[in-house]
Enzyme design. Structure first.
Site, PDB file in Angstrom:
ATOM      1  CB  THR A  12      -0.962   0.042   1.209  1.00  0.00           C
ATOM      2  OG1 THR A  12      -0.201  -0.053   2.408  1.00  0.00           O
ATOM      3  CG2 THR A  12      -1.948  -1.116   1.160  1.00  0.00           C
TER       4      THR A  12
ATOM      5  CG  ASP B  36       5.289  -9.233   3.701  1.00  0.00           C
ATOM      6  OD1 ASP B  36       4.751  -9.132   4.823  1.00  0.00           O
ATOM      7  OD2 ASP B  36       4.647  -9.380   2.643  1.00  0.00           O
TER       8      ASP B  36
ATOM      9  CB  SER C  41      -9.298  -0.235   4.541  1.00  0.00           C
ATOM     10  OG  SER C  41     -10.518  -0.549   3.944  1.00  0.00           O
TER      11      SER C  41
ATOM     12  CE1 TYR D 110      -6.695  -1.625  10.458  1.00  0.00           C
ATOM     13  CE2 TYR D 110      -8.461  -0.348  11.473  1.00  0.00           C
ATOM     14  CZ  TYR D 110      -7.129  -0.476  11.110  1.00  0.00           C
ATOM     15  OH  TYR D 110      -6.238   0.532  11.409  1.00  0.00           O
TER      16      TYR D 110
END
Length: 327
Positions: free
Chosen positions: A41, A62, A87, A150
């Protein structure tokens, strides 16, 4: 800040909106900065201003890979952990990837930080942790049940951080971000945040679309307030201030209708036609809470946090940035 020593700081997710602002700030303060990012992102162009700086190192890796975490944290004094899949809608569409990044990745970073004996691990928590609690303002010790995958992941982060302090002695501080906005926030993509999306729509003479009637409210928080609280959390010498969580916010709330009004006010100075653009109202979004307002008393008392930018001050700065970079 009174702190004049030079440190090595690992910023995970350092190519993202908040992470890249933190990278730039601490480079300009004279620190050594390592950025770990997988560019899922984040964007390389967010790092353009510092990519060739001698005190800056970019590691493409990562947080789901423990070896990448261990490599990145080597020799670091502090960790500012920003890497996450944000999000609410994305987490509803793909809870497994959100969990892998936000929980397994977080745990990897805690383990790597513990093993590297970092001084302190400061991490991005989330206002979504308040869940279905209707109490306003939101106080750190009173939370409800999470309303999205989330939100669950961000609450689990807090639980893990607490256990790593109690079990291994790793100093941790969580910052529950409230609707952060400002320069470098991406206006594109399915999960773009509301402010950059609205700004770009208005700049292109398109109608912004509000979910619901526009009376939902948020504690919108300008990026420079967030930089301030990260710095305070990282360097505080107050042991009562460590191993806990704080609201990272301005402490005021703005409805989405008012937000559009403020944006038009700032943008109309640059393009008078924007004043006439109508707003479209769509359905409410799943997992959204109606109102959000932070109490910042705890951060004021324990960290001496004094946010400098109100929403209107921040929006003026943000609009100038978008106008000069995206027009």
């Amino acid at each position: 800040m009174a702190n004049s020593s030079i440190y090595k700081i690992l910023i995970t997710g350092g190519a993202g909106f908040i992470g890249s602002n933190l990278c730039e700030y601490f480079i300009h303060k004279g620190h050594q900065v390592v950025c770990l990012d997988n560019f899922a992102t984040g964007h390389r162009h967010n790092l353009n201003a510092i990519i060739n700086h001698p005190n800056f190192q970019l590691i493409e890796g990562d947080i789901r890979n423990l070896a990448d975490c261990k490599h990145a944290v080597e020799g670091a004094d502090y960790v500012l952990h920003q890497a996450a899949l944000g999000s609410v809608p994305r987490s509803i569409n793909d809870p497994i990837t959100t969990n892998d990044v936000n929980v397994s990745g977080f745990l990897n970073m805690l383990v790597a930080s513990r093993d590297a004996k970092v001084k302190r691990f400061v991490y991005a928590a989330s206002s979504s942790t308040y869940g279905d609690s209707e109490a306003l303002p939101k106080e750190e010790e009173k939370i409800g049940k999470p309303l999205s995958p989330y939100a669950i992941t961000k609450y689990v982060n807090e639980l893990y951080a607490d256990i790593f302090n109690k079990t291994y002695g790793l100093e941790t501080i969580g910052l529950r971000y409230f609707n952060v906005f400002g320069r470098k926030q991406d206006p594109n993509g399915a999960y773009a945040a509301v402010i950059p999306k609205f700004v770009v729509q208005l700049m292109h003479h398109e109608s912004p679309i509000i979910n619901g009637d526009g009376n939902y409210s948020r504690d919108f928080t300008y990026i420079d307030n967030i930089i301030q609280i990260n710095e305070l959390a990282m360097f505080t010498q107050n042991q009562d201030a460590v191993n806990t969580v704080y609201n990272a916010a301005f402490g005021d709330r703005t409805t989405l209708n008012d937000l559009i009004f403020y944006l038009k006010e700032s943008l109309t100075e640059l393009d008078a036609a924007i004043a006439q653009i109508p707003t479209i109202h769509g359905p409410n979004r799943a997992g959204d809470i109606p109102h959000s307002l932070a109490s910042i008393v705890k951060a004021q008392n324990l960290l001496d946090y004094q946010p400098k930018y109100s929403i209107q001050d921040g929006l003026k700065e943000a609009v100038k940035w978008y106008w000069s970079h995206l027009k």
